[in-house]
Design a protein around this motif. Sequence first.
Motif, mmCIF file in Angstrom:
data_model
loop_
_atom_site.group_PDB
_atom_site.id
_atom_site.type_symbol
_atom_site.label_atom_id
_atom_site.label_comp_id
_atom_site.label_asym_id
_atom_site.label_seq_id
_atom_site.Cartn_x
_atom_site.Cartn_y
_atom_site.Cartn_z
ATOM 1 N N SER A 156 0.834 -1.207 0.000
ATOM 2 C CA SER A 156 0.000 0.000 0.000
ATOM 3 C C SER A 156 0.866 1.253 0.000
ATOM 4 C CB SER A 156 -0.924 -0.001 1.225
ATOM 5 O OG SER A 156 -1.894 -1.013 1.142
ATOM 6 N N GLN A 157 1.932 1.232 0.777
ATOM 7 C CA GLN A 157 2.829 2.398 0.823
ATOM 8 C C GLN A 157 3.481 2.627 -0.530
ATOM 9 O OE1 GLN A 157 5.139 0.908 4.164
ATOM 10 N NE2 GLN A 157 4.356 2.541 5.467
ATOM 11 N N ARG A 158 3.897 1.531 -1.190
ATOM 12 C CA ARG A 158 4.531 1.685 -2.496
ATOM 13 C C ARG A 158 3.553 2.230 -3.531
ATOM 14 N NH1 ARG A 158 5.295 -0.137 -7.444
ATOM 15 N NH2 ARG A 158 7.408 -0.025 -8.330
ATOM 16 N N GLN A 159 2.325 1.746 -3.499
ATOM 17 C CA GLN A 159 1.346 2.230 -4.466
ATOM 18 C C GLN A 159 1.058 3.714 -4.282
ATOM 19 O OE1 GLN A 159 0.544 0.248 -7.107
ATOM 20 N NE2 GLN A 159 2.126 -0.843 -5.969
ATOM 21 N N GLN A 160 1.083 4.167 -3.057
ATOM 22 C CA GLN A 160 0.864 5.595 -2.825
ATOM 23 C C GLN A 160 1.984 6.419 -3.462
ATOM 24 O OE1 GLN A 160 -0.379 6.595 1.074
ATOM 25 N NE2 GLN A 160 -0.165 8.801 0.805
ATOM 26 N N MET A 161 3.207 5.875 -3.478
ATOM 27 C CA MET A 161 4.333 6.593 -4.080
ATOM 28 C C MET A 161 4.174 6.743 -5.588
ATOM 29 S SD MET A 161 7.443 4.790 -1.949
ATOM 30 C CE MET A 161 8.660 5.484 -3.058
ATOM 31 N N THR A 162 3.402 5.852 -6.232
ATOM 32 C CA THR A 162 3.231 5.937 -7.689
ATOM 33 C C THR A 162 2.151 6.926 -8.095
ATOM 34 O OG1 THR A 162 1.565 4.157 -7.826
ATOM 35 C CG2 THR A 162 3.897 3.507 -7.856
ATOM 36 N N LEU A 163 1.435 7.493 -7.127
ATOM 37 C CA LEU A 163 0.316 8.394 -7.447
ATOM 38 C C LEU A 163 0.832 9.800 -7.750
ATOM 39 C CD1 LEU A 163 -2.444 7.288 -4.918
ATOM 40 C CD2 LEU A 163 -2.392 6.920 -7.375
ATOM 41 N N THR A 164 1.329 9.967 -8.945
ATOM 42 C CA THR A 164 1.744 11.287 -9.414
ATOM 43 C C THR A 164 0.495 12.141 -9.643
ATOM 44 O OG1 THR A 164 1.647 10.537 -11.704
ATOM 45 C CG2 THR A 164 3.750 10.286 -10.547
ATOM 46 N N PRO A 165 0.635 13.434 -9.843
ATOM 47 C CA PRO A 165 -0.548 14.284 -10.083
ATOM 48 C C PRO A 165 -1.437 13.778 -11.221
ATOM 49 C CG PRO A 165 1.354 15.660 -9.641
ATOM 50 C CD PRO A 165 1.856 14.252 -9.700
ATOM 51 N N GLU A 166 -0.819 13.310 -12.303
ATOM 52 C CA GLU A 166 -1.625 12.824 -13.413
ATOM 53 C C GLU A 166 -2.340 11.523 -13.052
ATOM 54 O OE1 GLU A 166 -1.186 12.202 -18.257
ATOM 55 O OE2 GLU A 166 0.523 12.855 -17.050
ATOM 56 N N ARG A 167 -1.669 10.641 -12.348
ATOM 57 C CA ARG A 167 -2.312 9.403 -11.914
ATOM 58 C C ARG A 167 -3.452 9.693 -10.936
ATOM 59 N NH1 ARG A 167 0.513 4.559 -11.622
ATOM 60 N NH2 ARG A 167 -1.399 3.818 -10.608
ATOM 61 N N ARG A 168 -3.282 10.689 -10.073
ATOM 62 C CA ARG A 168 -4.345 11.048 -9.143
ATOM 63 C C ARG A 168 -5.591 11.535 -9.878
ATOM 64 N NH1 ARG A 168 -3.804 11.589 -3.756
ATOM 65 N NH2 ARG A 168 -1.780 11.056 -2.858
ATOM 66 N N ALA A 169 -5.378 12.270 -10.954
ATOM 67 C CA ALA A 169 -6.523 12.747 -11.735
ATOM 68 C C ALA A 169 -7.295 11.579 -12.339
ATOM 69 C CB ALA A 169 -6.047 13.697 -12.826
ATOM 70 N N MET A 170 -6.579 10.528 -12.741
ATOM 71 C CA MET A 170 -7.235 9.349 -13.313
ATOM 72 C C MET A 170 -7.914 8.497 -12.245
ATOM 73 S SD MET A 170 -4.224 8.213 -15.920
ATOM 74 C CE MET A 170 -3.590 9.364 -17.146
ATOM 75 N N LEU A 214 1.973 -0.610 -13.027
ATOM 76 C CA LEU A 214 0.590 -0.770 -12.577
ATOM 77 C C LEU A 214 0.412 -2.128 -11.908
ATOM 78 C CD1 LEU A 214 -1.070 0.553 -15.864
ATOM 79 C CD2 LEU A 214 -0.607 1.864 -13.782
ATOM 80 N N GLN A 215 -0.105 -2.118 -10.693
ATOM 81 C CA GLN A 215 -0.338 -3.355 -9.947
ATOM 82 C C GLN A 215 -1.698 -3.296 -9.261
ATOM 83 O OE1 GLN A 215 2.879 -3.500 -7.122
ATOM 84 N NE2 GLN A 215 4.295 -4.470 -8.540
ATOM 85 N N PRO A 216 -2.348 -4.468 -9.149
ATOM 86 C CA PRO A 216 -1.995 -5.796 -9.664
ATOM 87 C C PRO A 216 -2.323 -5.937 -11.151
ATOM 88 C CG PRO A 216 -3.384 -5.934 -7.692
ATOM 89 C CD PRO A 216 -3.482 -4.537 -8.216
ATOM 90 N N GLY A 217 -1.517 -6.719 -11.846
ATOM 91 C CA GLY A 217 -1.698 -6.875 -13.272
ATOM 92 C C GLY A 217 -2.987 -7.570 -13.661
ATOM 93 N N ARG A 218 -3.478 -8.474 -12.809
ATOM 94 C CA ARG A 218 -4.707 -9.200 -13.141
ATOM 95 C C ARG A 218 -5.933 -8.289 -13.111
ATOM 96 N NH1 ARG A 218 -4.834 -14.932 -13.692
ATOM 97 N NH2 ARG A 218 -2.665 -15.555 -13.943
ATOM 98 N N PHE A 219 -5.804 -7.113 -12.514
ATOM 99 C CA PHE A 219 -6.915 -6.169 -12.569
ATOM 100 C C PHE A 219 -7.106 -5.660 -13.996
ATOM 101 C CE2 PHE A 219 -7.826 -4.586 -8.050
ATOM 102 C CZ PHE A 219 -7.495 -5.809 -7.498
ATOM 103 N N LEU A 220 -6.026 -5.703 -14.784
ATOM 104 C CA LEU A 220 -6.098 -5.237 -16.171
ATOM 105 C C LEU A 220 -6.522 -6.347 -17.118
ATOM 106 C CD1 LEU A 220 -2.805 -3.183 -16.022
ATOM 107 C CD2 LEU A 220 -5.100 -2.226 -16.185
#
Length: 468
Positions: A156-170, A214-220
């Motif tokens: 969960s902590q790692r995923q929060q680090m991937t939330l750039t401004p553009e990702r947050r908008a999505m 992007l994780q988890p891959g099976r969500f895609l």
Amino acid sequence: MRQTLAREFSNLIERGWDRQLRLAVTGLSRAGKTAFLTSLVYQLRHAGLEARLDLFPAAREGRLMGAQRIAQKDLGVPRFPYDNAMASLDGTPPRWPEPTRGISELRLHIRYRPQRSGVLGALGSSNATLTLDLFDYPGEWLLDLPLLEHDYLSWSQRQQMTLTPERRAMAKEWLSAMETLDPAAEADEAELATIAEHYAQSLRSAREAGFADLQPGRFLLPGDLEGAPVLQFFPLLDLTRDDRRRLEALPQQSVYRTLARRFAYYQQHVVKPFYREHFRRFDRQIVLVDVLGALNAGPERFEDLSRALATLMQSFDYGQRSLFTRMFSPRIDRLAIAATKADHVTPDQHPNLVALLEALLAEPIKDLRFADVPVKALSLASIRATQAHEVEQQGKRIQALRGVTLEGEETLIFPGEVPPHLPQHDFWARQGFAFHGFRPLSRDTRGEGLPHIRMDAALDWLIGDKLT
């Protein structure tokens, strides 16, 4: 069971004689795995005929007699759709093959004349056969392997680090739903399913926008797991290490413990079997990277690709092989890293493309070389879609590309310069690079081969030493 044992025994015999090679073709979405596999099979099948393989000594010397598709031994894995891919390329107009949506496999027998040395030469054999097993995996699933290094909190902590401004908008709907979610409250199954779908939709939007980490891959690509509770989890935000003891003391029915339990189940029953049954069996690997696509998409996506690749490279088992390890504990003993779509930039930019790829993967490459694992970086176009031209502009001759866009428009363009190192702020400020998508080149009905750039060099690196 008897058939499985017979298959494994047959594989052991072939591997003991070093007559079987398992090649993993991996890469993230849109890197061109389907095009690469289609071209690889075509070039080997048509060696000595219309295939042009000047950088492949076995073919150049006339020792490569060709390849034949044979039935794979694992009947539970779909066969790579080579015929469908070729039908797309030979269509009017030609089309790119549909990307594969799951695991696929193809087995080839490669017939060649060995050089007159070694065991085969001493026995007087006039020809030999190498069994090449090709494995293709969805790019979306590859990034799940690093999940095994995490528990739910650290993930969960790692995923929060991937939330750039553009990702947050999505991820607006998901983030909005998270505002009222209490990790200590009793879990509501319907609510968790709804929030998980919002999270999955944010991943799909990010993929469409060109993001890769992007994780988890099976969500895609959920496959047969669609709708199952194992895919109804998501990261919780604003958690720290100091929260661990308090969170793990919560009741089993709490939101946090329910999500953590589903995450652990996903690790044990989805990711681990996938890794154990497939990724630990490889001998050789090629990692395909769409460097140009990330460069075209801007700094956020480029940095995202860099993170994704660094994570991906930690998931494979690399090392030199002995006779024992070849038979009983295969490890990847040779690696190629390829920047794809090299035909989308002019030939003078190809060295820069390789240099940029090496810069992207500098740390993993250093580690591999330190471990004495042969690794080669190259640029290639599995199936060429443009032709290089020189045009005169203001009294100077400059290189350009001619091709047909995906919309069917013939065009002559200069796509720009590729930086030979990781781009700095001034590069993005200039917006000095833009490449277009092209249709595959039409093939002459009189038997013209499938055009490529450096597929022969890739083949030589990956299997050439087995054809001597």
